[in-house]
Motif scaffolding. Sequence first.
Motif, PDB file in Angstrom:
ATOM      1  N   SER A 449      34.227  21.765  17.919  1.00 60.20           N
ATOM      2  CA  SER A 449      35.629  22.151  18.082  1.00 60.20           C
ATOM      3  C   SER A 449      36.487  21.680  16.908  1.00 60.20           C
ATOM      4  O   SER A 449      37.494  22.313  16.577  1.00 60.20           O
ATOM      5  N   LEU A 450      36.094  20.579  16.299  1.00 55.98           N
ATOM      6  CA  LEU A 450      36.891  20.017  15.203  1.00 55.98           C
ATOM      7  C   LEU A 450      37.076  20.980  14.028  1.00 55.98           C
ATOM      8  O   LEU A 450      38.176  21.047  13.460  1.00 55.98           O
ATOM      9  N   PRO A 451      36.039  21.728  13.602  1.00 53.45           N
ATOM     10  CA  PRO A 451      36.255  22.661  12.494  1.00 53.45           C
ATOM     11  C   PRO A 451      37.342  23.692  12.774  1.00 53.45           C
ATOM     12  O   PRO A 451      38.060  24.114  11.855  1.00 53.45           O
ATOM     13  N   ALA A 452      37.481  24.127  14.032  1.00 50.36           N
ATOM     14  CA  ALA A 452      38.529  25.086  14.370  1.00 50.36           C
ATOM     15  C   ALA A 452      39.904  24.468  14.145  1.00 50.36           C
ATOM     16  O   ALA A 452      40.814  25.102  13.588  1.00 50.36           O
ATOM     17  N   LEU A 453      40.064  23.217  14.579  1.00 49.98           N
ATOM     18  CA  LEU A 453      41.342  22.516  14.364  1.00 49.98           C
ATOM     19  C   LEU A 453      41.587  22.329  12.872  1.00 49.98           C
ATOM     20  O   LEU A 453      42.717  22.482  12.390  1.00 49.98           O
ATOM     21  N   GLY A 454      40.511  22.006  12.120  1.00 52.49           N
ATOM     22  CA  GLY A 454      40.652  21.833  10.676  1.00 52.49           C
ATOM     23  C   GLY A 454      41.047  23.129   9.987  1.00 52.49           C
ATOM     24  O   GLY A 454      41.880  23.121   9.060  1.00 52.49           O
ATOM     25  N   ALA A 455      40.467  24.251  10.423  1.00 51.48           N
ATOM     26  CA  ALA A 455      40.788  25.545   9.819  1.00 51.48           C
ATOM     27  C   ALA A 455      42.232  25.932  10.090  1.00 51.48           C
ATOM     28  O   ALA A 455      42.926  26.465   9.209  1.00 51.48           O
ATOM     29  N   ILE A 456      42.708  25.678  11.301  1.00 54.31           N
ATOM     30  CA  ILE A 456      44.105  25.988  11.646  1.00 54.31           C
ATOM     31  C   ILE A 456      45.048  25.125  10.820  1.00 54.31           C
ATOM     32  O   ILE A 456      46.070  25.604  10.306  1.00 54.31           O
ATOM     33  N   ALA A 457      44.705  23.829  10.679  1.00 55.28           N
ATOM     34  CA  ALA A 457      45.533  22.930   9.864  1.00 55.28           C
ATOM     35  C   ALA A 457      45.531  23.383   8.408  1.00 55.28           C
ATOM     36  O   ALA A 457      46.567  23.343   7.726  1.00 55.28           O
ATOM     37  N   TYR A 458      44.370  23.848   7.915  1.00 55.25           N
ATOM     38  CA  TYR A 458      44.262  24.334   6.535  1.00 55.25           C
ATOM     39  C   TYR A 458      45.163  25.547   6.323  1.00 55.25           C
ATOM     40  O   TYR A 458      45.863  25.646   5.314  1.00 55.25           O
ATOM     41  N   ARG A 459      45.159  26.461   7.286  1.00 52.54           N
ATOM     42  CA  ARG A 459      45.989  27.659   7.172  1.00 52.54           C
ATOM     43  C   ARG A 459      47.477  27.303   7.193  1.00 52.54           C
ATOM     44  O   ARG A 459      48.267  27.829   6.402  1.00 52.54           O
ATOM     45  N   ASN A 460      47.853  26.401   8.092  1.00 50.22           N
ATOM     46  CA  ASN A 460      49.260  25.996   8.173  1.00 50.22           C
ATOM     47  C   ASN A 460      49.705  25.336   6.871  1.00 50.22           C
ATOM     48  O   ASN A 460      50.824  25.564   6.398  1.00 50.22           O
ATOM     49  N   ARG A 461      48.828  24.519   6.296  1.00 50.39           N
ATOM     50  CA  ARG A 461      49.151  23.855   5.029  1.00 50.39           C
ATOM     51  C   ARG A 461      49.256  24.882   3.906  1.00 50.39           C
ATOM     52  O   ARG A 461      50.163  24.807   3.061  1.00 50.39           O
TER      53      ARG A 461
END
Length: 475
Positions: A449-461
């Motif tokens: 699940s962590l990669p999904a959160l990381g990808a969303i954070a990457y997109r927001n950044r």
Amino acid sequence: MSNIAKSAVKLSVFSVIMITVTSVDSIRNIPGAALFGSHAISFFLLAGLCFFVPTALVCAEMSTTYPQQGGVYLWGKETLGPNFGFTTVWYQYAENIVYYPPLISFIVATGTYPFFPELAQNNLFMLVMINVIFWALTLINIFGLRLSSIITNVFGTLGLIFPILLIIGLGGYWAYTNPGESQISLSHVSDWLPDFSQSGMGASFTAVVLSLTGLEITTAYASEVDNPQKAYPRALLISTVMILVSLTACSLAISAVVSSDRSSLSEGVILAFQTFFDDLNMPYMLPVIALAIVFGSLASLNNWIIAPTKSLHVAAKDRFMPITLSKENKNQAPVPLLLLQGAIVSVLSLVFILVPNVNQGMWLLNILMTQLYMVMYVCIFISFLVSRRKHHDIERPFRVPGGKFGMILVAALGLISCIVTIFVSFDVPSGMSTETGALGLILGFIAFSLPALGAIAYRNRSKQNYCELTEATVN
């Protein structure tokens, strides 16, 4: 011109039925369901009505309402935004990655058992073979040397459909000629009803549900039939009956000849065939059917190696990952994603040296795969409800029957069945520590699940940096 040509070619109801049956029907998950014995009948029926049918109806409506390329990512994006869409497709991608080690374990165990039975339960051998086979197929896909569609179809028919029909036929003949030797009984009403007292019932139920997944891929064909509102439900009804009957019959055939203490996810199928062929004085047929299953499973695996990465390409355009990860070579193979996928599978394969035996490793990965898959289906049912409310005026070539009541009933059944499956899946099979199994499943779920959160954070950044750069340019 292309639209006219497309609309002129329509699939028959029979074609949709065959596409659905051949995509969902699989012999690999049957040994897990076979642990239910005769009770598998009621559990398959329960899973079929509460999970399989609602999933098919909802996916058919969503795929025809949003026919553009993107699949489950597009469904989530159009209803609740890109982040929700990525979450949906990520769990589909994660489930596929977890799927590979158990599938290869099944292939290896099936192929080696007739020749070297002791290797089928050798953890180190299984670890090595998983990596050898997966990386070999990954390289084949990278360099564009894929099996032709004709060979793949032939292998798929001989190695998947033929064994299912054969095990049903042999099982029926064995039951008729050996009525007093069956490991199960169908003579009492209680034999047909669900038994919730069995140890490891939850894990076995996940095997039943898992054998009915994957339909979201095939429902894209719902719009390719004439009069989909009437034709597709008819095709779905016939497909559902065929799938449930074939899977239940296979499960009963295995449980009748292989006791629960001897059966395993890796060897259950081949042990049943061994009993049938020994009874017919045809032991020489065991290697033949084993190799047929191996070839069929390899063809299926080869087709899926690259499939999950394609779904991430659409998400990559919305900046959920560095664009370099989705680059393709001249053979249109997404090399960075394929290499990353291979590395993850190699790490996952280490579970076979962390557990006492191959069967426990397969069970843990099977349960984790089902849990990840159920989260994706939860996202699909939520997208369906939001779509009906948010896009109520959009054209829907196919609608879930029953109006508002049908919509609520189908969504409720689907959501409840997914949540219940996740909950009961922690009831691991006997012989496996409940605490250790639950801890491993929880850690595995968090890790994926962590990669999904990381990808969303990457997109927001990335969006924030883009806005800041645009603002600075304007000023």
